[in-house]
Scaffold this active site. Structure first.
Site, PDB file in Angstrom:
ATOM      1  N   CYS A 111       0.825  -1.212   0.000  1.00 48.74           N
ATOM      2  CA  CYS A 111       0.000   0.000   0.000  1.00 48.74           C
ATOM      3  C   CYS A 111       0.866   1.272   0.000  1.00 48.74           C
ATOM      4  O   CYS A 111       1.494   1.559  -0.995  1.00 48.74           O
ATOM      5  CB  CYS A 111      -1.012  -0.014   1.141  1.00 48.74           C
ATOM      6  SG  CYS A 111      -2.356   1.150   0.858  1.00 48.74           S
ATOM      7  N   HIS A 215      -3.710  -5.078   0.043  1.00 43.64           N
ATOM      8  CA  HIS A 215      -3.295  -5.474   1.395  1.00 43.64           C
ATOM      9  C   HIS A 215      -3.370  -6.993   1.565  1.00 43.64           C
ATOM     10  O   HIS A 215      -4.373  -7.511   2.066  1.00 43.64           O
ATOM     11  CB  HIS A 215      -4.186  -4.802   2.444  1.00 43.64           C
ATOM     12  CG  HIS A 215      -3.854  -3.366   2.692  1.00 43.64           C
ATOM     13  ND1 HIS A 215      -2.903  -2.962   3.615  1.00 43.64           N
ATOM     14  CD2 HIS A 215      -4.329  -2.247   2.122  1.00 43.64           C
ATOM     15  CE1 HIS A 215      -2.819  -1.643   3.603  1.00 43.64           C
ATOM     16  NE2 HIS A 215      -3.668  -1.176   2.710  1.00 43.64           N
ATOM     17  N   GLU A 217      -2.064  -8.660   3.768  1.00 47.07           N
ATOM     18  CA  GLU A 217      -2.041  -9.009   5.198  1.00 47.07           C
ATOM     19  C   GLU A 217      -3.414  -8.920   5.861  1.00 47.07           C
ATOM     20  O   GLU A 217      -3.557  -9.413   6.986  1.00 47.07           O
ATOM     21  CB  GLU A 217      -1.029  -8.113   5.938  1.00 47.07           C
ATOM     22  CG  GLU A 217      -1.541  -6.759   6.405  1.00 47.07           C
ATOM     23  CD  GLU A 217      -1.767  -5.749   5.288  1.00 47.07           C
ATOM     24  OE1 GLU A 217      -1.489  -6.058   4.117  1.00 47.07           O
ATOM     25  OE2 GLU A 217      -2.239  -4.634   5.594  1.00 47.07           O
TER      26      GLU A 217
END
Ligand code: MN
Length: 239
Positions: A111, A215, A217
């Site tokens: 990001c 993202h 994660e």
């Protein structure tokens, strides 16, 4: 041995009750690094003179998400719709990333991380996709409930990203309003959304660097396309 993964951190607004400045990293990043076999080390935003010694303690660098990079740092004036800037973070993270590039350390950017990496290497950013007529895909998703994907990306065949995730098209989440504009020398875009927004960057050579605009994660821990990125970073850090 677990390789040590340095993670850049965000300034946290301590609120009106105290003037204490704090730094932090979302635990989603820390959990992924740990689960895939690394040892996460949070890198607070301090005097960049300390960055050299801090990187000495790391085997790889993970540039995490966060606020907008100050436009003056890539030679542009702020546009009306740009967002919040984290000045202590910019002042520390930009030299940190440049040092990691000089050292040839493995780097994963996520990001803000793809944006910061591009600026560190000499590129520029688009300041607000929502007010940019060319960005026709919604890149700041609004979803209730758990993690979800939001738009598709097309991945350059033969790129590192393609090798890792195994598809030329995949669905990703999207929580950004800025994006890479001019790609830094020595790098190439290896994924784009349907409206041409750059969603991944890699070096044109074989340096162990990969940066993505989505993202990985925040996706569930069994998601193979997320695991592949973190597992790659840990392996590269073992060098
Ligand atoms: Mn997007």
């Amino acid at each position: 041995m677990r390789p040590r993964i340095g993670l850049s951190s965000s300034s946290i607004d301590a609120g009106a009750a105290t003037s204490a400045r704090r730094c932090g990293v979302n635990c989603t990043y820390l959990d992924w690094v740990t689960r895939e076999g690394g040892a996460p080390l949070m890198l607070p935003n301090v005097d960049p003179d300390a960055a050299t010694a801090m990187l000495d303690a790391c085997d790889a660098l993970l540039l995490t998400g966060g606020d907008d990079v100050a436009p003056l740092l890539y030679g542009r004036e702020p546009e009306r719709q740009m967002g919040q800037v984290d000045a202590p973070r910019d002042e520390f993270e930009l030299p940190l990333a440049r040092l990691a590039l000089e050292r040839g350390m493995p780097i994963l950017g996520i990001c803000r991380g793809i944006q910061l990496l591009n600026v560190a290497a000499g590129g520029t950013l688009r300041q607000d996709l929502a007010s940019d007529p060319a960005a026709t895909v919604q890149h700041r998703m609004k979803t209730a409930g758990g993690p979800a994907v939001h738009h598709s990306i097309d991945i350059v065949p033969g790129s590192r990203l393609h090798t890792l995730v195994g598809h030329e098209r995949m669905a990703v989440n999207s929580y950004h309003h800025q994006a890479v504009d001019d790609v830094a020398d020595g790098f190439q875009a290896t994924a784009t959304s349907a409206d041409g927004v750059i969603e991944a960057l890699e070096p044109i050579d074989d340096r162990n660097i990969l940066a993505v605009q989505w993202h990985p994660e925040v996706m569930p821990c069994e998601r193979a396309e997320s695991r592949a990125l973190f597992a790659w970073l840990i392996e590269a850090a073992k060098g």
